[in-house]
Scaffold this active site. Structure first.
Site, PDB file in Angstrom:
ATOM      1  N   LYS A   1     -11.082  -4.246  -3.737  1.00 20.44           N
ATOM      2  CA  LYS A   1     -12.099  -3.203  -3.935  1.00 20.44           C
ATOM      3  C   LYS A   1     -11.516  -1.974  -4.591  1.00 20.44           C
ATOM      4  CE  LYS A   1     -13.870  -3.720   0.671  1.00 20.44           C
ATOM      5  NZ  LYS A   1     -12.579  -3.759   1.363  1.00 20.44           N
TER       6      LYS A   1
ATOM      7  N   LYS B   1      -4.219 -10.153  -6.100  1.00 17.62           N
ATOM      8  CA  LYS B   1      -5.532 -10.450  -5.503  1.00 17.62           C
ATOM      9  C   LYS B   1      -6.601  -9.458  -5.970  1.00 17.62           C
ATOM     10  CE  LYS B   1      -6.067  -8.010  -1.184  1.00 17.62           C
ATOM     11  NZ  LYS B   1      -7.074  -7.855  -0.176  1.00 17.62           N
TER      12      LYS B   1
ATOM     13  N   LYS C   1       0.826  -1.217   0.000  1.00 19.96           N
ATOM     14  CA  LYS C   1       0.000   0.000   0.000  1.00 19.96           C
ATOM     15  C   LYS C   1       0.850   1.253   0.000  1.00 19.96           C
ATOM     16  CE  LYS C   1      -4.477  -1.683   1.192  1.00 19.96           C
ATOM     17  NZ  LYS C   1      -5.719  -1.629   1.940  1.00 19.96           N
TER      18      LYS C   1
HETATM   19  N1  AQP Z   1      -9.310 -11.293  -3.083  1.00 23.27           N
HETATM   20  C1  AQP Z   1      -9.674 -11.789  -1.918  1.00 23.27           C
HETATM   21  N2  AQP Z   1      -9.903 -13.116  -1.771  1.00 23.27           N
HETATM   22  C2  AQP Z   1     -10.282 -13.631  -0.576  1.00 23.27           C
HETATM   23  N3  AQP Z   1     -10.483 -12.876   0.536  1.00 23.27           N
HETATM   24  C3  AQP Z   1     -10.279 -11.554   0.441  1.00 23.27           C
HETATM   25  N4  AQP Z   1     -10.385 -10.550   1.327  1.00 23.27           N
HETATM   26  C4  AQP Z   1     -10.074  -9.384   0.707  1.00 23.27           C
HETATM   27  N5  AQP Z   1      -9.769  -9.596  -0.575  1.00 23.27           N
HETATM   28  C5  AQP Z   1      -9.875 -10.939  -0.784  1.00 23.27           C
HETATM   29  C6  AQP Z   1     -10.811 -10.708   2.700  1.00 23.27           C
HETATM   30  O1  AQP Z   1     -11.908  -9.834   2.917  1.00 23.27           O
HETATM   31  C7  AQP Z   1     -11.893  -9.411   4.294  1.00 23.27           C
HETATM   32  C8  AQP Z   1     -12.120  -7.941   4.382  1.00 23.27           C
HETATM   33  O2  AQP Z   1     -11.034  -7.271   3.775  1.00 23.27           O
HETATM   34  P1  AQP Z   1     -10.878  -5.717   3.944  1.00 23.27           P
HETATM   35  O3  AQP Z   1     -11.859  -5.004   3.124  1.00 23.27           O
HETATM   36  O4  AQP Z   1     -10.915  -5.339   5.375  1.00 23.27           O
HETATM   37  O5  AQP Z   1      -9.397  -5.408   3.474  1.00 23.27           O
HETATM   38  P2  AQP Z   1      -8.557  -5.943   2.300  1.00 23.27           P
HETATM   39  O6  AQP Z   1      -8.051  -7.318   2.628  1.00 23.27           O
HETATM   40  O7  AQP Z   1      -7.481  -4.908   2.033  1.00 23.27           O
HETATM   41  O8  AQP Z   1      -9.591  -6.039   1.075  1.00 23.27           O
HETATM   42  P3  AQP Z   1      -9.584  -5.277  -0.280  1.00 23.27           P
HETATM   43  O9  AQP Z   1     -10.818  -5.644  -1.013  1.00 23.27           O
HETATM   44  O10 AQP Z   1      -8.278  -5.524  -0.984  1.00 23.27           O
HETATM   45  O11 AQP Z   1      -9.707  -3.773   0.167  1.00 23.27           O
HETATM   46  P4  AQP Z   1      -8.834  -2.516  -0.243  1.00 23.27           P
HETATM   47  O12 AQP Z   1      -8.815  -2.519  -1.761  1.00 23.27           O
HETATM   48  O13 AQP Z   1      -9.534  -1.346   0.331  1.00 23.27           O
HETATM   49  O14 AQP Z   1      -7.481  -2.734   0.355  1.00 23.27           O
HETATM   50  C9  AQP Z   1     -10.567  -9.876   4.897  1.00 23.27           C
HETATM   51  O15 AQP Z   1     -10.789 -11.017   5.704  1.00 23.27           O
HETATM   52  C10 AQP Z   1      -9.747 -10.229   3.694  1.00 23.27           C
HETATM   53  O16 AQP Z   1      -8.816 -11.264   3.990  1.00 23.27           O
END
Ligand code: AQP
Length: 335
Positions: free
Chosen positions: A202, A199, A117
């Site tokens: 969002k 991965k 990040k």
């Molecule tokens: N691609 C993924 N596959 C499986 N699990 C996932 N998680 C996130 N992406 C995947 C799981 O979703 C939960 C919530 O995640 P989060 O929103 O708190 O943060 P993150 O992991 O940083 O998810 P994003 O979508 O990638 O958000 P941004 O883009 O804002 O950083 C967690 O349990 C995570 O493991």
């Protein structure tokens, strides 16, 4: 929201950084509902985490309400679980400070999410982004949670939470439960549709890279049709086929079919047929979530009632924990 003494406690959170992706759904949130029968569950929309990346305030408020409604639409029952918005419970931030003082700079420097990040947001490498895992440890330890359902990407942060808890216990006497990760067998890491070695996220800038759980059927099918695969045409799981592996994982997660069953189903057919089938299966699977969401988001008073009660319950549990922590570290008791 009855919490029983003889059940283990689960905590998990999700950031309101945009509409949840299929990755968030398969890897995390869809597993949360079924756990409500056997565990005391605490689920949070973690808005404090969201501001580690620059957010537009009006959009963040809107995304947080949307995320809360989505949480309920995905099967979290506020009568069975504690479902709340993180910033409504100040105890998370307070505990985070104490835990920061038992966390080493070197440990935080090794976190891959921080490295990723900070590279992505090079003009805003703020201290919150660096200490994010400490706040996550506080989220979990404030409830003395036994289990934390997460996707694979959060495993390193959970290991750090365990280390922080163990160090605190060593310094001040046994107190925190060491939380265990709860990672699904299928779909713990759903990959981007456009770059299947990365991965699904969002906050991906490419809208075709991720399926959002509120996308309509046509959009979902279109995104799957455009998914990056390889130059072969046999639907089977294997090395060097990360695009197809990802689509098979997704199809398996929404249909319950094994990889062998999927390979037989598409024997003699091309990737085009397979992509269409995955798109249709995902869209049909998500349809009930979209319908439930539309109803919930229209009833702001109901949502407010749920998240207010949720934070009251969350505050009660965590204040007790925090009071004990403050005593253990040597702060003067308030009463
Ligand atoms: N691609 C993924 N596959 C499986 N699990 C996932 N998680 C996130 N992406 C995947 C799981 O979703 C939960 C919530 O995640 P989060 O929103 O708190 O943060 P993150 O992991 O940083 O998810 P994003 O979508 O990638 O958000 P941004 O883009 O804002 O950083 C967690 O349990 C995570 O493991």
């Amino acid at each position: 929201m009855p919490q029983s003494n003889d059940k283990k406690l689960i905590f998990s959170g999700i950031q309101p950084t945009g509409t949840f992706t299929l990755g968030n759904y398969i890897g995390a949130i869809r597993n949360w509902g079924p756990l409500q029968e056997d565990y005391n569950c605490v689920y949070s929309i973690v808005d404090l985490h969201a501001i580690t990346v620059r957010q537009d305030p009006a959009k963040l408020r809107q995304n947080t309400l949307q995320a809360y409604a989505l949480l309920l639409a995905c099967g979290i029952d506020p009568e069975k679980s504690i479902a709340f918005i993180q910033s409504h419970n100040v105890n998370h931030a307070e505990l985070s400070w104490v835990l920061a003082c038992t966390t080493q700079f070197g440990e935080l420097s090794r976190m891959t999410q921080f490295k990723d990040k900070s590279a992505k947001h090079a003009n805003d490498v703020n201290a919150g982004l660096f200490t994010y895992p400490v706040l996550m440890a506080a989220d979990i330890l404030a409830y003395n949670a036994d289990l934390v359902p997460i996707g694979v990407d959060q495993k390193q942060h959970l290991e750090l939470a365990r280390n922080i808890a163990a160090r605190f216990n060593q310094r001040y006497g046994e107190f925190f439960t060491l939380p265990e990760p709860y990672i699904p067998k299928t779909g713990a890491k759903i990959m981007s549709l456009q770059d299947p070695d990365k991965k699904m996220s969002k906050s991906d800038d490419n809208p075709n890279a991720c399926v959002l759980i509120l996308d309509d059927k046509d959009t979902i099918i279109r995104k799957f049709k455009r998914a990056v695969t390889d130059s072969e045409s046999v639907v089977c799981y294997g090395e060097g086929k990360s695009g197809i592996n990802n689509l098979m994982t997704i199809y398996s997660a929404v249909t319950g079919k094994s990889f062998d069953e999927i390979t037989s189903e598409f024997a003699g057919k091309g990737y085009g047929d397979f992509k269409l089938a995955v798109g249709e299966a995902v869209a049909d699977h998500l349809e009930p979530v979209r319908t439930a969401y539309a109803k919930l988001i229209a009833d702001k008073a109901y949502l407010k009632d749920c998240y207010t009660k949720g934070s009251e319950s969350a505050m009660k549990i965590t204040r007790k924990v925090l009071t004990k922590v403050y005593h253990k570290v040597g702060f003067v008791d308030q009463r």
